[in-house]
Design an enzyme around this catalytic site. Structure first.
Site, PDB file in Angstrom:
ATOM      1  N   ASP A 117       0.687  -1.411  -0.140  1.00 52.50           N
ATOM      2  CA  ASP A 117      -0.005  -0.024   0.203  1.00 52.50           C
ATOM      3  C   ASP A 117       1.036   1.410   0.225  1.00 52.50           C
ATOM      4  OD1 ASP A 117      -2.885   0.638   0.608  1.00 52.50           O
ATOM      5  OD2 ASP A 117      -2.228   1.904   1.870  1.00 52.50           O
ATOM      6  N   GLU A 126       1.832  -0.437  -4.617  1.00 52.78           N
ATOM      7  CA  GLU A 126       0.910   0.947  -5.151  1.00 52.78           C
ATOM      8  C   GLU A 126       1.020   1.885  -4.973  1.00 52.78           C
ATOM      9  OE1 GLU A 126      -3.246   2.635  -4.170  1.00 52.78           O
ATOM     10  OE2 GLU A 126      -1.807   2.135  -2.254  1.00 52.78           O
TER      11      GLU A 126
END
Ligand code: GLC
Length: 551
Positions: free
Chosen positions: A201, A267
């Site tokens: 993330d 990401e």
């Protein structure tokens, strides 16, 4: 070692909305297990499961209170292990989500930091600062949260802590050795459980400019994803890279021991492809999503430049580009591409027909690109964005933005599997799913589409089967074609000598407003919608992609 991710198709499972086995209206690990045969038959190579760790769910699991345990809402560690074994039995890889930028404010380390008080060493694990102005009543700098409002929250003793997302998601201080060591333990923990890698993330956020200077004054319009230009001190700092080198070394250590390859996927919302490529240098992450294609408007020119730039930048560092058009944070393609007024809210396409046509064309083009592809659950059903009624909205973005941004719930509505009414097989009959499903989804269930030869599900299955069968698809070269019709994106995937499909494949996608014709002698293999073809000339309607084997 077989680097399986180089041409894999991975499927994002947004756990809350995939399949509910527990009857509480929220998807869970055992629910995923019941649908593994569906995923195998769809033809994907593996899944990425969004966070299922202990969490108060302020950001639906992206606020992690214990990164090494399963939240009871989703199951327990034994359920996870069973799911992993089952997935592997079906030949599916499993990536789990790693959320290193922030923890939950319920994490024991954050609780300890609050209790210890200003100046205590416990506070150094997070980013606590004194405020500015009279009585230090102003935040330490002008940074804003991605979800809206200030990026700082004041605690009882007057200090402020930084949260680039919700106040319930305090940012870790990645300069602290204990933070690094604790995440190493988390990475090892899941590798020991047997996962095939991680989706990581917000990889561009972990390290901030040490001096925490003000960012330039906020631009008038809302910035959503690519933020590093507007907020140059918060994102894409050079210091993040040594973290990925550290994890790469850990993963390679595991790889060496058993000869299996594991993948780290970032990401990374960084707009400049060359800056993005720095995350996939040979000793860092293996893959990072090429979000510039996701952000590109419906235009062959825009697609071509996004694809060209990403391929060139990643090739320079020896990595593939990782293609994606959709995930749990963005408006679903079937609405986004149909958005007549171009503001991205998906409201411009009355009956959704244009959007769906374009989403199908986009999907087919995506699957013809060289390198790995990520699909988001529901892409294979052509699901549209749902206009979730305000009273049912749950995404923190809605409240944090002063109800000015609807948030991401519209892309997160639980999947319609079967039956004719809510919960459409997502939960047991009679259970109300955590977000309401539209009645119109009765026609879009996986069951309804499975027996409709023209459905998006059948199209996706066909494309994935061909991607497996044809040696020219997956990894390899791409050659642009300039000799076909204007307004079309056209490229060749050269054939592999010795393989049955030596002729390779040509992919043509029309974003033009009128029918186009292209001279392409050969065989039609697959198309996203009706086309005309006599073996020589392809008549391609607007918003359509065709795959052809040239003669
Ligand atoms: C990522 C996730 C998103 C989450 C955010 C904060 O962008 O995909 O869902 O809200 O990080 O963790």
């Amino acid at each position: 070692m077989h680097l399986w991710w180089l041409d894999a198709v991975l499927y994002e499972v947004y756990i809350r909305s995939f399949a509910d086995s527990g009857g509480d209206g929220i998807g869970d690990l055992a629910g995923i297990a019941t649908r593994l045969p569906y995923l195998r038959d769809l033809g994907v190579d593996g899944i990425w499961i969004t966070p299922f760790y202990r969490s108060p769910m302020a950001d639906h699991g992206y606020d992690v209170a214990d990164h090494r345990d399963v939240d009871p809402l989703f199951g327990d560690l034994a359920t996870f292990d069973a799911l992993l074994t089952d997935a592997h039995r079906h030949g599916l890889k499993v990536l789990v989500d790693l959320v290193p930028n922030h923890s939950s404010n319920a994490h024991p380390a954050f609780r300890a930091a609050l209790a210890a008080g200003a100046g205590a060493p416990e506070r150094d694990l997070y980013i606590f600062r004194d405020g500015r102005g009279e009585n230090a009543a102003q935040p330490p700098n002008n940074w804003v949260s991605v979800f809206g409002g200030p990026a700082w929250t004041q605690v009882a003793d007057g200090q402020w802590y930084l949260h680039l997302f919700a106040p319930q998601q305090p940012d870790w201080n990645w300069r602290h050795p204990q933070v690094r060591a604790d995440h190493d333990t988390t990475v090892r923990f899941w590798l020991d459980h047997g996962v095939d890698g991680f989706r990581i993330d917000v990889t561009h956020g972990l390290v901030k400019n040490d001096l925490l200077p003000d960012n330039p004054p906020a631009p008038g319009e809302t910035i959503t994803f690519f933020r590093e230009r507007a907020e140059p001190h918060a994102w894409d700092q050079d210091g993040v890279h040594e973290i990925y080198q550290r994890w790469r070394a850990i993963v390679e250590d595991y790889d060496r021991r058993d000869g299996k390859a594991r993948a780290l996927v970032g990401e990374t919302w960084v707009a400049d492809p060359r800056r993005l490529a720095r995350y996939v240098r040979p000793d860092e992450l293996h893959l990072t999503f090429a979000f510039s294609l996701l952000a590109a408007p419906w235009s062959a020119t825009a697609w071509r430049s996004a694809i060209t730039e990403d391929l060139a930048a990643t090739a320079e560092v020896g990595a593939p580009a990782t293609w994606v058009l959709s995930n749990h944070d963005v408006i679903r393609p079937a609405s986004r591409y149909g958005d007549g007024d171009g503001d991205g809210d998906g409201d411009g396409d009355g009956d959704g027909a244009i959007g769906l046509r374009r989403a199908r064309a986009a999907l087919l083009t995506l699957l013809a690109l060289p390198g790995p592809v990520f699909l988001y659950q529901g892409d294979e059903l052509g699901l549209p964005e749902v206009d979730v009624p305000p009273e049912a909205r749950q995404d923190p973005v809605w409240e944090r933005s002063g109800r000015s941004r609807p948030g991401r719930d519209g892309a997160r509505v639980p999947l319609p599997w079967s039956e004719h009414a809510q919960p459409f097989g997502f939960s047991a009959a009679g259970v109300t799913p955590w977000l309401p499903q539209p009645d119109a989804w009765a026609d879009l269930t996986a069951q309804a589409q499975a027996s409709d030869p023209m459905s998006t599900l059948v199209l996706t299955r066909g494309a994935l089967a061909l991607r497996r069968a044809l040696a020219c698809l997956g990894g390899g070269a791409l050659r642009w074609r300039d000799d076909l019709a204007p307004g079309c994106l056209a490229f060749d995937r050269p054939g592999v000598p010795g393989a049955p499909d030596q002729a390779g494949l040509t992919c043509v996608m029309s974003t033009a407003e009128r029918d186009t014709t292209c001279a392409l002698p050969g065989r039609l293999i697959l198309a996203s919608g009706p086309v005309g073809y006599d073996g020589v000339t392809l008549a391609l309607p607007p918003d359509t992609t065709a795959w052809l084997a040239p003669r």
